[in-house]
Design a protein around this motif. Structure first.
Motif, PDB file in Angstrom:
ATOM      1  N   ASN A 116     -57.575 -35.524   0.795  1.00 46.32           N
ATOM      2  CA  ASN A 116     -58.290 -36.798   0.754  1.00 46.32           C
ATOM      3  C   ASN A 116     -57.577 -37.756  -0.205  1.00 46.32           C
ATOM      4  O   ASN A 116     -56.513 -37.430  -0.751  1.00 46.32           O
ATOM      5  CB  ASN A 116     -59.757 -36.610   0.385  1.00 46.32           C
ATOM      6  CG  ASN A 116     -59.931 -36.002  -1.002  1.00 46.32           C
ATOM      7  OD1 ASN A 116     -59.028 -36.023  -1.832  1.00 46.32           O
ATOM      8  ND2 ASN A 116     -61.112 -35.449  -1.253  1.00 46.32           N
ATOM      9  N   SER A 117     -58.155 -38.906  -0.436  1.00 41.88           N
ATOM     10  CA  SER A 117     -57.504 -39.918  -1.266  1.00 41.88           C
ATOM     11  C   SER A 117     -57.376 -39.496  -2.723  1.00 41.88           C
ATOM     12  O   SER A 117     -56.549 -40.038  -3.461  1.00 41.88           O
ATOM     13  CB  SER A 117     -58.280 -41.235  -1.179  1.00 41.88           C
ATOM     14  OG  SER A 117     -59.637 -41.041  -1.565  1.00 41.88           O
ATOM     15  N   GLU A 118     -58.167 -38.510  -3.162  1.00 38.50           N
ATOM     16  CA  GLU A 118     -58.081 -38.025  -4.544  1.00 38.50           C
ATOM     17  C   GLU A 118     -57.120 -36.843  -4.687  1.00 38.50           C
ATOM     18  O   GLU A 118     -56.968 -36.277  -5.771  1.00 38.50           O
ATOM     19  CB  GLU A 118     -59.465 -37.596  -5.056  1.00 38.50           C
ATOM     20  CG  GLU A 118     -60.406 -38.760  -5.375  1.00 38.50           C
ATOM     21  CD  GLU A 118     -61.007 -39.363  -4.127  1.00 38.50           C
ATOM     22  OE1 GLU A 118     -61.293 -38.588  -3.178  1.00 38.50           O
ATOM     23  OE2 GLU A 118     -61.165 -40.594  -4.082  1.00 38.50           O
ATOM     24  N   GLY A 119     -56.497 -36.437  -3.595  1.00 40.43           N
ATOM     25  CA  GLY A 119     -55.570 -35.317  -3.653  1.00 40.43           C
ATOM     26  C   GLY A 119     -56.231 -33.963  -3.567  1.00 40.43           C
ATOM     27  O   GLY A 119     -55.596 -32.936  -3.853  1.00 40.43           O
ATOM     28  N   SER A 125     -60.982 -32.041   9.510  1.00 43.88           N
ATOM     29  CA  SER A 125     -60.428 -32.819  10.615  1.00 43.88           C
ATOM     30  C   SER A 125     -60.297 -31.963  11.875  1.00 43.88           C
ATOM     31  O   SER A 125     -59.873 -30.798  11.808  1.00 43.88           O
ATOM     32  CB  SER A 125     -59.055 -33.382  10.229  1.00 43.88           C
ATOM     33  OG  SER A 125     -58.476 -34.066  11.319  1.00 43.88           O
ATOM     34  N   ARG A 131     -52.247 -36.892   7.207  1.00 47.04           N
ATOM     35  CA  ARG A 131     -52.738 -36.153   6.035  1.00 47.04           C
ATOM     36  C   ARG A 131     -52.825 -34.644   6.273  1.00 47.04           C
ATOM     37  O   ARG A 131     -53.042 -33.889   5.326  1.00 47.04           O
ATOM     38  CB  ARG A 131     -54.111 -36.679   5.614  1.00 47.04           C
ATOM     39  CG  ARG A 131     -54.085 -38.082   5.008  1.00 47.04           C
ATOM     40  CD  ARG A 131     -55.489 -38.526   4.623  1.00 47.04           C
ATOM     41  NE  ARG A 131     -55.492 -39.832   3.984  1.00 47.04           N
ATOM     42  CZ  ARG A 131     -55.391 -40.036   2.674  1.00 47.04           C
ATOM     43  NH1 ARG A 131     -55.280 -38.990   1.873  1.00 47.04           N
ATOM     44  NH2 ARG A 131     -55.405 -41.252   2.167  1.00 47.04           N
ATOM     45  N   ASN A 149     -49.027 -36.324   0.459  1.00 49.04           N
ATOM     46  CA  ASN A 149     -48.847 -37.279  -0.635  1.00 49.04           C
ATOM     47  C   ASN A 149     -47.654 -36.945  -1.519  1.00 49.04           C
ATOM     48  O   ASN A 149     -47.514 -37.480  -2.626  1.00 49.04           O
ATOM     49  CB  ASN A 149     -50.120 -37.352  -1.482  1.00 49.04           C
ATOM     50  CG  ASN A 149     -50.475 -36.008  -2.103  1.00 49.04           C
ATOM     51  OD1 ASN A 149     -49.822 -35.003  -1.855  1.00 49.04           O
ATOM     52  ND2 ASN A 149     -51.534 -35.991  -2.903  1.00 49.04           N
ATOM     53  N   LYS A 164     -51.772 -32.608  -6.595  1.00 51.47           N
ATOM     54  CA  LYS A 164     -51.702 -33.763  -7.490  1.00 51.47           C
ATOM     55  C   LYS A 164     -50.416 -33.816  -8.314  1.00 51.47           C
ATOM     56  O   LYS A 164     -50.160 -34.818  -8.973  1.00 51.47           O
ATOM     57  CB  LYS A 164     -52.907 -33.762  -8.435  1.00 51.47           C
ATOM     58  CG  LYS A 164     -54.247 -33.955  -7.719  1.00 51.47           C
ATOM     59  CD  LYS A 164     -55.394 -34.044  -8.707  1.00 51.47           C
ATOM     60  CE  LYS A 164     -56.713 -34.307  -7.981  1.00 51.47           C
ATOM     61  NZ  LYS A 164     -57.858 -34.431  -8.937  1.00 51.47           N
TER      62      LYS A 164
END
Length: 254
Positions: A116-119, A125, A131, A149, A164
């Motif tokens: 997700n956007s926070e890693g 899905s 992603r 990412n 991250k």
């Protein structure tokens, strides 16, 4: 790969190493035996290259502890297993090759792993998007798994699996294990007939030497456990010849 290069590797220094005369044959055999040793736990072996990632896989993050899927769509680190135990069903994923360097991973809940956007690694899905693509990175006998990412997965203090860190340190080192039958690589000096398990080897030699007078393949249907012992003891070909002689259909066993 640039980020992965931050991982330092050192050469093993053996205690008591001397520079005296070496017995070349024994050293050569010892080296071959070391190369043949596989990292196998409960029938699940650790892959060493991208081409070996196929079928059902598990991701080991620490010794005998695997990424564990939860029904919330999140992932955590499962409890450590015994040395002879493989991963539990929630720790097993289906690997799907997307390119020559990227894969997708599908959980037992039928969802693809992504970030997700926070890693945070999530599995919610139904389709493979940007992603949901992962890149296994191999270097110096170690492996890390890079997310979309460009960060490597690890286990966070909060108990989640996250991606991250852009540099792969000890916490980012993982192993991908698979239960798929391993394709054994052979040296060039091994005859084609000697490749495979003992039963397939016996069929290979029967095909090579049988007279085929009535065009029927005659293979000894007796217990083949003795062949396994003979292979270990270095008497494999003699044992094969003895079994073929009992079939009376081999031109070298008349």
């Amino acid at each position: 790969m640039a980020e992965y290069s931050h991982v330092k590797s050192t050469k093993l220094v053996l205690k008591g190493h001397n520079k005296g005369k070496k017995k070349k044959n024994k050293d050569r055999k010892r080296k071959a035996n070391d190369e043949d040793k596989l990292d196998i736990v409960g029938g699940w072996w650790s892959v060493s290259g991208f081409g070996e990632i196929t079928g059902t896989v598990a991701i080991e993050m620490q010794n005998n502890a695997y990424i564990h899927a939860m029904d919330t769509g999140l992932f955590t680190l499962g409890a450590p297993h015994q040395d002879d135990e493989g991963p539990d069903p929630p720790e097993q994923f289906t690997a799907v090759k997307l390119t020559d360097s990227r894969i997708a991973l599908k959980s037992g809940y039928g969802k693809y792993l992504g970030i997700n956007s926070e890693g945070v690694v999530v599995g919610r899905s139904d389709a493979i998007g940007a992603r949901e693509q992962w890149e296994p990175v191999f270097q110096s006998g170690k492996m890390a798994l890079m997310a979309a990412n460009s960060c490597f997965i690890s286990y966070s203090d909060s108990g989640d699996i996250v991606a991250k860190n852009k540099a792969a340190g000890d916490d980012e080192m993982v192993k991908i294990r698979t239960s798929t039958e391993r394709e054994v690589k052979h040296n060039d000096d091994i005859a084609d007939e000697d490749r495979g398990n003992v039963k397939s080897c016996e069929v290979n030699y029967v095909k090579k030497f049988q007279s085929f007078q009535d065009r029927r393949l005659r293979v000894n249907e007796g217990d083949s456990s003795s062949l396994k012992r003979a292979r270990t003891d270095g008497k494999f070909h003699e044992a094969l010849l003895d079994r073929r002689s009992k079939m009376k259909a081999d031109r070298y066993c008349k």
